[in-house]
Write an enzyme that holds these catalytic residues in place. Structure first.
Site, PDB file in Angstrom:
ATOM      1  N   ARG A  39      69.904  89.118  49.456  1.00  0.00           N
ATOM      2  CA  ARG A  39      69.290  87.871  49.931  1.00  0.00           C
ATOM      3  C   ARG A  39      70.190  86.747  49.414  1.00  0.00           C
ATOM      4  NH1 ARG A  39      65.387  89.547  53.641  1.00  0.00           N
ATOM      5  NH2 ARG A  39      64.103  91.216  52.744  1.00  0.00           N
ATOM      6  N   ASP A  41      66.303  88.745  61.476  1.00  0.00           N
ATOM      7  CA  ASP A  41      66.209  87.378  61.970  1.00  0.00           C
ATOM      8  C   ASP A  41      67.112  86.423  61.198  1.00  0.00           C
ATOM      9  OD1 ASP A  41      64.061  84.738  61.492  1.00  0.00           O
ATOM     10  OD2 ASP A  41      64.705  85.339  63.504  1.00  0.00           O
ATOM     11  N   THR A  59      66.473  95.812  61.371  1.00  0.00           N
ATOM     12  CA  THR A  59      65.341  95.411  60.534  1.00  0.00           C
ATOM     13  C   THR A  59      64.115  96.217  60.963  1.00  0.00           C
ATOM     14  OG1 THR A  59      63.806  93.597  59.967  1.00  0.00           O
ATOM     15  CG2 THR A  59      64.813  93.509  62.151  1.00  0.00           C
ATOM     16  N   ASP A  93      61.223  95.040  61.025  1.00  0.00           N
ATOM     17  CA  ASP A  93      60.183  94.112  61.515  1.00  0.00           C
ATOM     18  C   ASP A  93      60.047  94.047  63.019  1.00  0.00           C
ATOM     19  OD1 ASP A  93      60.699  91.525  58.951  1.00  0.00           O
ATOM     20  OD2 ASP A  93      60.005  93.600  58.868  1.00  0.00           O
ATOM     21  N   ASP A 150      61.405  91.955  65.056  1.00  0.00           N
ATOM     22  CA  ASP A 150      61.104  90.544  65.372  1.00  0.00           C
ATOM     23  C   ASP A 150      62.352  89.792  65.838  1.00  0.00           C
ATOM     24  OD1 ASP A 150      61.159  89.131  61.972  1.00  0.00           O
ATOM     25  OD2 ASP A 150      62.499  90.533  63.024  1.00  0.00           O
TER      26      ASP A 150
HETATM   27  P1  ADP Z   1      66.670  89.355  57.530  1.00  0.00           P
HETATM   28  O1  ADP Z   1      68.072  89.320  58.096  1.00  0.00           O
HETATM   29  O2  ADP Z   1      66.184  90.757  57.306  1.00  0.00           O
HETATM   30  O3  ADP Z   1      65.727  88.461  58.274  1.00  0.00           O
HETATM   31  P2  ADP Z   1      66.933  87.287  55.506  1.00  0.00           P
HETATM   32  O4  ADP Z   1      65.917  86.359  56.090  1.00  0.00           O
HETATM   33  O5  ADP Z   1      67.080  87.389  54.022  1.00  0.00           O
HETATM   34  O6  ADP Z   1      66.743  88.784  56.029  1.00  0.00           O
HETATM   35  O7  ADP Z   1      68.364  86.830  56.081  1.00  0.00           O
HETATM   36  C1  ADP Z   1      69.502  87.565  55.635  1.00  0.00           C
HETATM   37  C2  ADP Z   1      70.575  86.590  55.179  1.00  0.00           C
HETATM   38  O8  ADP Z   1      70.988  85.783  56.279  1.00  0.00           O
HETATM   39  C3  ADP Z   1      70.069  85.591  54.148  1.00  0.00           C
HETATM   40  O9  ADP Z   1      70.036  86.170  52.862  1.00  0.00           O
HETATM   41  C4  ADP Z   1      71.131  84.509  54.291  1.00  0.00           C
HETATM   42  O10 ADP Z   1      72.320  84.909  53.633  1.00  0.00           O
HETATM   43  C5  ADP Z   1      71.365  84.506  55.807  1.00  0.00           C
HETATM   44  N1  ADP Z   1      70.534  83.500  56.472  1.00  0.00           N
HETATM   45  C6  ADP Z   1      69.200  83.521  56.634  1.00  0.00           C
HETATM   46  N2  ADP Z   1      68.789  82.401  57.290  1.00  0.00           N
HETATM   47  C7  ADP Z   1      69.915  81.666  57.544  1.00  0.00           C
HETATM   48  C8  ADP Z   1      70.175  80.404  58.189  1.00  0.00           C
HETATM   49  N3  ADP Z   1      69.192  79.678  58.727  1.00  0.00           N
HETATM   50  N4  ADP Z   1      71.458  79.955  58.250  1.00  0.00           N
HETATM   51  C9  ADP Z   1      72.469  80.696  57.721  1.00  0.00           C
HETATM   52  N5  ADP Z   1      72.286  81.884  57.100  1.00  0.00           N
HETATM   53  C10 ADP Z   1      71.025  82.368  57.013  1.00  0.00           C
HETATM   54  O1  F6P Z   2      62.462  91.841  56.652  1.00  0.00           O
HETATM   55  C1  F6P Z   2      62.240  93.167  56.277  1.00  0.00           C
HETATM   56  C2  F6P Z   2      61.225  93.231  55.159  1.00  0.00           C
HETATM   57  O2  F6P Z   2      61.031  94.572  54.815  1.00  0.00           O
HETATM   58  C3  F6P Z   2      59.881  92.604  55.510  1.00  0.00           C
HETATM   59  O3  F6P Z   2      59.090  93.457  56.321  1.00  0.00           O
HETATM   60  C4  F6P Z   2      59.317  92.384  54.134  1.00  0.00           C
HETATM   61  O4  F6P Z   2      58.310  91.373  54.113  1.00  0.00           O
HETATM   62  C5  F6P Z   2      60.555  91.908  53.361  1.00  0.00           C
HETATM   63  O5  F6P Z   2      61.673  92.533  53.994  1.00  0.00           O
HETATM   64  C6  F6P Z   2      60.528  92.250  51.886  1.00  0.00           C
HETATM   65  O6  F6P Z   2      61.687  91.649  51.329  1.00  0.00           O
HETATM   66  P1  F6P Z   2      62.231  92.126  49.875  1.00  0.00           P
HETATM   67  O7  F6P Z   2      62.643  93.547  49.998  1.00  0.00           O
HETATM   68  O8  F6P Z   2      63.405  91.203  49.630  1.00  0.00           O
HETATM   69  O9  F6P Z   2      61.088  91.947  48.937  1.00  0.00           O
END
Ligand code: ADP
Ligand code: F6P
Length: 319
Positions: A72, A103, A125, A127, A129
């Site tokens: 993250r 996302d 992912t 999710d 989504d």
């Molecule tokens: P996921 O990809 O599973 O939704 P995150 O929400 O943590 O998980 O997003 C993954 C990584 O993408 C983040 O840790 C960050 O490095 C990058 N990221 C997320 N949102 C943005 C954003 N709005 N702009 C640029 N990078 C982003």
């Molecule tokens: O985005 C995938 C996911 O598994 C979500 O379903 C859940 O809410 C989140 O990641 C948990 O994040 P972490 O593993 O960073 O606690």
């Protein structure tokens, strides 16, 4: 184009390794060089980059998690961090980047695209989504894992004539909860996309008990209400002999199902085909079992739509 990079980012998902393997093997078969980037965008900015040869992705397809690790890294929302990433890519001679994630990862790929860098998004992912794809890699496995866990819970629920509230992952999406509810024969499903009334749920459970359903499963998505909170609220409304369980990160583990391995292979390979055809800045998906792509920049003018027909089905079949 001579060299491509691969990274995984955000929540890990079963099938990510199958996607990494497909991207690498397809690229190597086209005489491209392949670089793995560890720990998502964080590792990219820090230069945590290594070369992937054919053998690096052997004996990988069946493994959950991601061999490239993930992180993250909210800093990537900042422009100077994004520019550092692009500098790293160019310094390492990486002409294009395949990002595998959810996302948030796609937001990162859009930013790279907006800065003129060649990025492709592969939806990894649990999710489900992400717009422009019916299924994300990991979603099918997460459902299967959740249902297997609930089948175990059903054994003890039956033995004790107990109600169980089971919480599944999905961040803000009810997709996992919906299909898990249908497949596990739950009495009630609670998702963030639909308003719910705890008094009504309590009455539904009590009425079902009067009709002879002495043990019942309630499935809740973490983005709607946590299992322990709903359990407490139902108990306060006179629902007796009830327990709450959160499946948590169990839902994200395990070996990917054959379905997730196949869509990972198809989407990973297709991402490289797009790059070879000079089509960067795309989001890969599967729609009606066809592998497709859409401009990644369009992704965020579109919201992923939860299939609410499952909601009606879950609630209809509970009688
Ligand atoms: P996921 O990809 O599973 O939704 P995150 O929400 O943590 O998980 O997003 C993954 C990584 O993408 C983040 O840790 C960050 O490095 C990058 N990221 C997320 N949102 C943005 C954003 N709005 N702009 C640029 N990078 C982003
Ligand atoms: O985005 C995938 C996911 O598994 C979500 O379903 C859940 O809410 C989140 O990641 C948990 O994040 P972490 O593993 O960073 O606690």
């Amino acid at each position: 184009m001579k060299r491509i990079g691969i990274l995984t980012s955000g929540g890990d998902a079963p099938g990510m390794n199958a996607a990494i393997r497909a991207v690498a093997r397809k690229a190597l078969s086209a005489n491209l060089e392949v670089c793995g980037i560890n720990y998502g965008y964080k590792g990219l900015v820090e230069g945590n980059i290594f070369e992937i040869k054919e053998k690096e992705v052997s004996d990988l397809i069946q493994l959950g998690g991601t061999m490239l690790y993930t992180a993250r890294y909210p800093e990537f929302a900042e422009e100077q961090t994004q520019l550092k990433a692009i500098e790293q890519l160019k310094n390492n001679g990486i002409d294009a980047l395949v990002t595998i994630g959810g996302d948030g990862t796609y937001h990162g790929a859009v930013k790279l695209t907006e800065h003129g860098y060649n990025a492709i998004g592969v939806p990894g992912t649990i999710d489900n989504d992400i717009p422009f794809t019916d299924h994300t890699i990991g979603f099918n496995t997460a459902i299967q894992t959740s249902v297997e866990e609930i089948d175990r819970i059903r054994d003890t629920a039956k033995s004790h004539s107990r109600i169980f509230v089971v919480e599944v992952m999905g961040r803000n999406s009810g997709e996992i909860a919906l299909r898990t509810a249908v497949a596990s024969g739950s009495q009630v499903v609670v998702i963030p996309e639909k308003p719910f009334d705890v008094d009504q749920i309590a009455e539904t459970i009590k009425d079902a008990r009067l009709r002879g359903h002495d043990h019942q499963i309630i499935v809740t998505a973490e983005g709607a209400i946590h299992a322990q909170d709903l359990t407490e609220q139902l108990s306060n409304r006179g629902v007796e002999n009830i327990r709450g369980v959160s499946l948590g990160h169990v839902v994200r583990g395990g070996s990917p199902t054959a379905y997730d391995r196949v869509i990972a292979a198809r989407m990973g390979s297709y991402a490289v085909e797009l790059l070879l055809n000079g089509q960067g800045g795309q989001a890969v998906g599967i729609e009606n079992q066809i592998i497709t792509h859409h401009p990644i920049i369009d992704l965020f003018n579109t919201k992923a739509v939860t299939d609410l027909s499952m909601y009606e089905l879950a609630n209809t079949l509970s009688y």
